[in-house]
Design an enzyme around this catalytic site. Sequence first.
Site, PDB file in Angstrom:
ATOM      1  N   VAL A 508      -4.014  -8.795   3.446  1.00  0.00           N
ATOM      2  CA  VAL A 508      -4.731  -7.662   2.879  1.00  0.00           C
ATOM      3  C   VAL A 508      -6.016  -7.431   3.664  1.00  0.00           C
ATOM      4  CG1 VAL A 508      -5.724  -6.692   0.784  1.00  0.00           C
ATOM      5  CG2 VAL A 508      -3.811  -8.291   0.629  1.00  0.00           C
ATOM      6  N   ASP A 617       4.763 -13.037 -10.319  1.00  0.00           N
ATOM      7  CA  ASP A 617       3.817 -13.793  -9.500  1.00  0.00           C
ATOM      8  C   ASP A 617       2.415 -13.759 -10.109  1.00  0.00           C
ATOM      9  OD1 ASP A 617       2.962 -15.373  -7.424  1.00  0.00           O
ATOM     10  OD2 ASP A 617       2.765 -13.722  -5.988  1.00  0.00           O
TER      11      ASP A 617
END
Length: 784
Positions: A508, A617
């Site tokens: 990211v 997740d």
Amino acid sequence: MGNRTKLLLTLHVLIVYFLSFESYVSIKMDTNAMHPGQSLSGNQTLTSSNGRFELGFFKPGNSTGHYVGIWYTLSVDVVVWVANRDAPLYDPFGSRLELTETGRLVLYNQSEIPVWSSSNTVYDSVVAVLEDTGNLVLRNGSTSSSSSLVIVWESFDHPTDTWLPGAKLGGSKMNRKGQRQSYVSWSSWNDPSPGPFSLVLDADGTPAYHVLKNRHRHWTCGSWLERISSFSTDIVADKYTNMDYVSNKEENYYNYSITSPSIPVRFKIDVSGKVQKLVWKDDSQKWETIWEKPKEDCEIFDFCGANGACNQFVLPHCRCLDGFEPKVPAEWNRGNYTNGCRRRSRLRCGNDAKHGFRVIQNILLPAYEVSLTNDKSLEECKSACLRNCTCIAYTIGYDGNCSIWREDLVTIRYLSYGDNLGKDLYLRLPEAGGDKPRIRIKRFTISAAAATVILIGILGLLVSTRRMTSYSDAKATDDVLVIFKFGDLKSATKNFSEKLGEGGFGSVFKGMLPNSDAIAVKCLKFQDEEEKQFRAEVSTIGTIHHVNLVRLLGFCLKGMKRFLVYDYMPNGSLDSHLFYKDSKILDWKTRHHIALGIARGLAYLHEECRVRIIHCDIKPENILLDSDYNPLLSDFGLSKLFGRDFSRVLTSMKGTRGYLAPEMISGEPITPKSDVYSYGMLLLEIISGRRNWETADDKNDNYFPARAAICLSNGGDVLSLLDPKLQGGANAKQVIRACRVACWCIQDEEQNRPSMAQVVQVLEGVQEINIPPIPWFIQTIISC
Ligand SMILES: *[C@@H]1O[C@H](CO)[C@@H](O)[C@H](O)[C@H]1NC(C)=O
Ligand SMILES: *[C@@H]1O[C@H](CO)[C@@H](O)[C@H](O)[C@H]1NC(C)=O
Ligand SMILES: *[C@@H]1O[C@H](CO)[C@@H](O)[C@H](O)[C@H]1NC(C)=O
Ligand SMILES: *[C@@H]1O[C@H](CO)[C@@H](O)[C@H](O)[C@H]1NC(C)=O
Ligand SMILES: *[C@@H]1O[C@H](CO)[C@@H](O)[C@H](O)[C@H]1NC(C)=O
Ligand SMILES: *[C@@H]1O[C@H](CO)[C@@H](O)[C@H](O)[C@H]1NC(C)=O
Ligand SMILES: *[C@@H]1O[C@H](CO)[C@@H](O)[C@H](O)[C@H]1NC(C)=O
Ligand SMILES: *[C@@H]1O[C@H](CO)[C@@H](O)[C@H](O)[C@H]1NC(C)=O
């Protein structure tokens, strides 16, 4: 004849003797018995030979009426029996209670008119005795000798509102001649006339007992002896009393006795319809209520009216079921629930009818079910319900058979999470999801815009070169998913130079759009040839909006590379705040706010949005915090993008395993309850402020989930589980709830874990939660 004259004479002498005292404190006939021709008047009384009970005239409170009754000598205001309960007298001295020569007790008012009498039958040689039990008995036979004594009448057979030891609840079976005792409340505290409430034993000959209100079911209970009611577990049998249930051909009844003659006990149905068990406490010289039913409004039958659901933990307690609205809104809003709720839109029946079901979780099942013995599984039960137009709800009932409901649903009650009686009910609605879509459009104002995005998405599939909206054409607004040009992303992220993090699915980078909006760009690890599918999945994710979900602004396709563009969150991810020494300490309030927000976001993904999404997740790295420390869940929907690869990536990913539910590791089908498990693990970390699998103080036996589960199960000090950095600064109730719900979330069996919606309710404090069992996997850890 001679005998009777002598007696009357003695009585006369006695009365004259007492009257001759200037200030007699209490005028008592020095006896517990009356003989034919004798009478009581004014302040004369009978007293049982043990001195416990007294019979005479009394005036309750500030009432103007006088009554004949029996009371405790140790608390004269406690009247246990009333003769003339609805025929008050106005002058006790002009009235009299007389035992007639024909063996009847008759109460005359001052006009010499009989206002009450014991029975109409005529007997010879009857004596009236106030017994030590408080029972006023008319016996055939003036001598107390031998077994030839016949009881011709007794007050225990004609009780008022008090059930004394030795008396019965119930009696002769309905089809037989004889007495059947029920207890009827007073109208008000100073009016003994029969009130609306009565305590009765089930007329069908079962051990169930009820409180009726104006002869209708008000509160109902299982057997007293089994010690459980259908509403909650009671213990009526205690050290003060022994209770029996007697059932034979002729009779069925409860009776009880006290264990110590010096500790009086009584049951009473009070003016508000509560059944109370009271014990005399010598030290305080008071009656103490040691048991009371119904305790809560939600235990009252039909409290919320038809199709209303009762929640004891919130105010107001009543709310209409989903898809229903109050029948008479003005009355409902005033707190008058008797009219109940009706459907917003009618259920249409027929072949083309599209019916969905909404599950109502963890409730006490409503009354009046129809049990179908042929259908055993939930699926069979559902089709049985769908087969019949009149069916409005179904579930597997308490007897293990399929139950369906055909009438209005009456007495739905939300229970504590973990309550054994908690069941899920499937309520039929006009179409899947019921009214939900309407609410969502209102709340998020995405309807039209979302439809546009979907439409554009479909067009995108047809003409793959067609763009949704390119960044240069349109600003990233709330509703439109932007297709970024790779060049734009490259310059926004300064050639992907500022890395925010790296996870199993990609890295990211931080970026800045020309309009100064900060963005986070996720560069996905996987290479993809199925561009159409990717677009479809992404446009689905793009329609999901919730304050606790990170917003997807757009995406970018560059050859086989895929990028997702999100809002940038200035406070980073939760792990950096929870686990690193140099970070600001999150106080309990913030932690609770974060836990609740994430639960809400997940509940939305699981149950409320059009496409149901399992996150798969959940971990602190995926909880992002905005500038005000509001939590936003990121990376949802990736399981859809990655398809089959997803769980392989997940299970091999470092730092994820500790959050994975057993079924995820063993490769069984994943359900929303797998997220619930991960959430439980996350919540434990929020509470403790450290990783679950890290050992504090280098002690190997310090696996935090185990410590928490054991502490809860032993009734230990839950606050000791709290992050020491908080130095105990926390709302204890919230910590207990959070610990309990976390431990329920990590149960081995999926069906024992709550839904995320239930987690939200528990954290909000609108649902109570029981103590969780220790999960099996933890038991195996501690036993080795
Ligand atoms: C009993 O009744 C007499 C009148 O006959 C009255 O003078 C007296 O006060 C009463 N005693 C009590 C204790 O009320
Ligand atoms: C008795 O007292 C209560 C208040 O204590 C009052 O509301 C009621 O009206 C009174 N009744 C009579 C008959 O005086
Ligand atoms: C006695 O009872 C009768 C019948 O109920 C009633 O008509 C009468 O008024 C009563 N007398 C007094 C003084 O209360
Ligand atoms: C009352 O008892 C006498 C004997 O003590 C008996 O002869 C009589 O039948 C009895 N009456 C009733 C109604 O039981
Ligand atoms: C209830 O009544 C039965 C029958 O009379 C008696 O045997 C039993 O001891 C009573 N039980 C109690 C608890 O008083
Ligand atoms: C509640 O509403 C019903 C019907 O509208 C009415 O008959 C009843 O009196 C109301 N009850 C109360 C306590 O206001
Ligand atoms: C439930 O089904 C079984 C048969 O499978 C039957 O014996 C039982 O009576 C049923 N229970 C009720 C309450 O109908
Ligand atoms: C549907 O329910 C009705 C009314 O309760 C009943 O009479 C009817 O037999 C049921 N029909 C089927 C197909 O089960």
